[in-house]
Every structure is written in C-alpha cells, then in structure tokens.
Scaffold this motif. Structure first.
Motif, PDB file in Angstrom:
ATOM      1  N   PRO A  22       0.821  -1.221   0.000  1.00 24.80           N
ATOM      2  CA  PRO A  22       0.000   0.000   0.000  1.00 24.80           C
ATOM      3  C   PRO A  22       0.856   1.272   0.000  1.00 24.80           C
ATOM      4  O   PRO A  22       0.523   2.251  -0.676  1.00 24.80           O
ATOM      5  CB  PRO A  22      -0.826  -0.133   1.285  1.00 24.80           C
ATOM      6  CG  PRO A  22      -0.970  -1.610   1.469  1.00 24.80           C
ATOM      7  CD  PRO A  22       0.363  -2.181   1.033  1.00 24.80           C
ATOM      8  N   ALA A  23       1.959   1.247   0.755  1.00 24.74           N
ATOM      9  CA  ALA A  23       2.827   2.431   0.815  1.00 24.74           C
ATOM     10  C   ALA A  23       3.469   2.706  -0.544  1.00 24.74           C
ATOM     11  O   ALA A  23       3.560   3.861  -0.983  1.00 24.74           O
ATOM     12  CB  ALA A  23       3.909   2.228   1.876  1.00 24.74           C
ATOM     13  N   LYS A  59      14.118   9.079  -5.262  1.00 17.53           N
ATOM     14  CA  LYS A  59      13.355   8.679  -4.070  1.00 17.53           C
ATOM     15  C   LYS A  59      12.412   7.526  -4.404  1.00 17.53           C
ATOM     16  O   LYS A  59      12.247   6.590  -3.613  1.00 17.53           O
ATOM     17  CB  LYS A  59      12.564   9.873  -3.541  1.00 17.53           C
ATOM     18  CG  LYS A  59      13.428  10.974  -2.936  1.00 17.53           C
ATOM     19  CD  LYS A  59      12.576  12.162  -2.529  1.00 17.53           C
ATOM     20  CE  LYS A  59      13.443  13.286  -1.961  1.00 17.53           C
ATOM     21  NZ  LYS A  59      12.655  14.512  -1.651  1.00 17.53           N
ATOM     22  N   ALA A  60      11.793   7.605  -5.568  1.00 19.89           N
ATOM     23  CA  ALA A  60      10.859   6.553  -5.982  1.00 19.89           C
ATOM     24  C   ALA A  60      11.569   5.220  -6.153  1.00 19.89           C
ATOM     25  O   ALA A  60      11.003   4.161  -5.868  1.00 19.89           O
ATOM     26  CB  ALA A  60      10.164   6.952  -7.281  1.00 19.89           C
ATOM     27  N   VAL A  61      12.811   5.250  -6.636  1.00 20.99           N
ATOM     28  CA  VAL A  61      13.595   4.025  -6.792  1.00 20.99           C
ATOM     29  C   VAL A  61      13.737   3.317  -5.447  1.00 20.99           C
ATOM     30  O   VAL A  61      13.576   2.095  -5.349  1.00 20.99           O
ATOM     31  CB  VAL A  61      14.988   4.336  -7.379  1.00 20.99           C
ATOM     32  CG1 VAL A  61      15.920   3.135  -7.228  1.00 20.99           C
ATOM     33  CG2 VAL A  61      14.872   4.718  -8.844  1.00 20.99           C
ATOM     34  N   GLN A  65       1.396   6.598  -6.966  1.00 21.43           N
ATOM     35  CA  GLN A  65       0.216   7.328  -7.440  1.00 21.43           C
ATOM     36  C   GLN A  65       0.400   8.827  -7.268  1.00 21.43           C
ATOM     37  O   GLN A  65       0.059   9.613  -8.155  1.00 21.43           O
ATOM     38  CB  GLN A  65      -1.036   6.852  -6.682  1.00 21.43           C
ATOM     39  CG  GLN A  65      -1.504   5.469  -7.102  1.00 21.43           C
ATOM     40  CD  GLN A  65      -2.567   4.907  -6.180  1.00 21.43           C
ATOM     41  OE1 GLN A  65      -2.939   5.531  -5.177  1.00 21.43           O
ATOM     42  NE2 GLN A  65      -3.058   3.716  -6.500  1.00 21.43           N
ATOM     43  N   ALA A  66       0.958   9.233  -6.129  1.00 18.23           N
ATOM     44  CA  ALA A  66       1.217  10.654  -5.887  1.00 18.23           C
ATOM     45  C   ALA A  66       2.262  11.182  -6.857  1.00 18.23           C
ATOM     46  O   ALA A  66       2.126  12.297  -7.398  1.00 18.23           O
ATOM     47  CB  ALA A  66       1.676  10.853  -4.439  1.00 18.23           C
ATOM     48  N   LEU A  67       3.286  10.401  -7.114  1.00 15.27           N
ATOM     49  CA  LEU A  67       4.339  10.815  -8.044  1.00 15.27           C
ATOM     50  C   LEU A  67       3.780  10.995  -9.456  1.00 15.27           C
ATOM     51  O   LEU A  67       4.164  11.913 -10.184  1.00 15.27           O
ATOM     52  CB  LEU A  67       5.462   9.784  -8.051  1.00 15.27           C
ATOM     53  CG  LEU A  67       6.684  10.099  -8.923  1.00 15.27           C
ATOM     54  CD1 LEU A  67       7.363  11.382  -8.455  1.00 15.27           C
ATOM     55  CD2 LEU A  67       7.671   8.936  -8.888  1.00 15.27           C
TER      56      LEU A  67
END
Length: 203
Positions: free
Chosen positions: A88-89, A110-112, A95-97
């Motif tokens: 979920p995290a 950060k997403a990586v 989704q926010a990105l």
C-alpha cells in the motif's frame, strides 16, 4: 544462493552416477562374455545390451520427470514473485508521483528507493524515469517475466534432450562422445541465472 541451479545439479549428478554405473556394468559384462564361444558371447552381449538399455531408459525417465517438476516449481515461483502487488505504501507513493506534471531526477531517485523489492513498482519507476530529463537510471533493469519464462522453456527442452542422449550404448567409452562431455552438473545457464536472480531479488 542459487536455489534452482542447486536442484538441477542434484538431479543431474544423481542421474549421471546411475547412468555411469549402468554403463560400467554393461562394459564389464561385454568383457566377461569374451571368454565364451562366439554364439554364447553374442547371446550374453545382446542380453547385457538389452538390460542396459532398459535400465538406462528408466533412469532417464526419472531424471526428466524430476526436472519437469523442478521447472514447473520454478515457473510458479517466478510468476508469483514478479506479479506480487506493490505494498500500500509503494502504491500510494507512486500514485502521488504520477500526479506531478514534471517529476525531477530527485523525485525519481526517491521513488527508486520506495519501489525497491517489488517488480511491478520497479517497472513503474523505470517507465517514469524514461520521461524525466537528466535521470541516469543506475538500478538493475526490471526482470521481464515473459522472456525469463521463455528461456526456462527452451532450457528445459535442451535439458531433456541431453538426458535422453546421455549414455548412448554405441558411444560408451569413446573420447569424442561430446554428449557426455557437455553434460556437466555444475554448469549454469542464463535462464537459471535470471530465474534465481529474480527470486532472490523479489522474494
């Protein structure tokens, strides 16, 4: 850890020991038959040959069956780890990105870190990274499920063919019997390497 390479090695080693033992027994029987007259010699060699072929066929079929189970287990496990849903995290972060009109290289970095350990999340980030100028994507490429499964299918077929060739009665004892020479238990292959890498990376 090389889980499936280890299983392949165990199956192949066991089969080789059995097949080689049968070959030695057949060779010994042929040598012992030379003490008899020609007719008896031919009869004994023919009997030994038939027994060898029958026993070898059984050993081959067992090895192929065991490898079939191994490859089926491998496909199931690979599919499970590569299709596991993001946490979920991870899903919320991605989704926010995706809502950002112009993600920055820092956003991708950060997403990586957030996506790491989940094949689907890593694939999403890899696709996002292609659209962001200035990003140097140094992470390993996401593993392609279809390509890896195809590689396993091809390798399984080659393995079965090798097992069914190994120990051919007319090639026993020949130094140029490349079927025997190439059939080495500890050898790896790209298909099993990719499989074990995926399982270690995402399990």
């Amino acid at each position: 850890m090389r889980k499936y390479l280890t299983r392949k090695t165990e199956i192949e080693s066991s089969f080789k020991v059995r097949a080689d033992t049968l070959g030695e027994q057949f060779t010994t029987a042929c040598e012992e038959a030379s003490a008899y007259n020609e007719d008896m010699k031919k009869s004994k060699i023919a009997a030994a040959r038939g027994a060898y072929i029958t026993a070898l066929k059984s050993a081959r079929n067992l090895a192929v069956s065991m490898e079939e189970t191994m490859f089926n287990d491998a496909r199931d496990e690979l599919t499970a780890v590569l299709t596991k849903a993001p946490t979920p995290a991870q899903a919320s972060y991605l989704q926010a990105l995706a809502l950002l009109s112009e993600p920055t290289p820092d956003d991708i970095e950060k997403a990586v870190q957030v996506a790491k350990g989940n094949a689907i999340a890593e694939q999403v980030v890899a696709e996002m990274a292609k659209k962001v100028r200035g990003v140097i994507f140094a992470e390993p490429d996401p593993i392609d499920l279809r390509a890896t499964l195809d590689g396993l299918d091809e390798f399984e077929q080659r393995r079965a063919e090798s097992i069914m060739r190994y120990g051919e009665v007319d090639a026993l004892g020949e130094l140029n019997n490349w079927h025997d020479i190439c059939f080495t238990p500890n050898s790896s292959c790209s298909a099993l390497d990719a499989l074990d890498e995926a399982i270690e990376r995402y399990a």
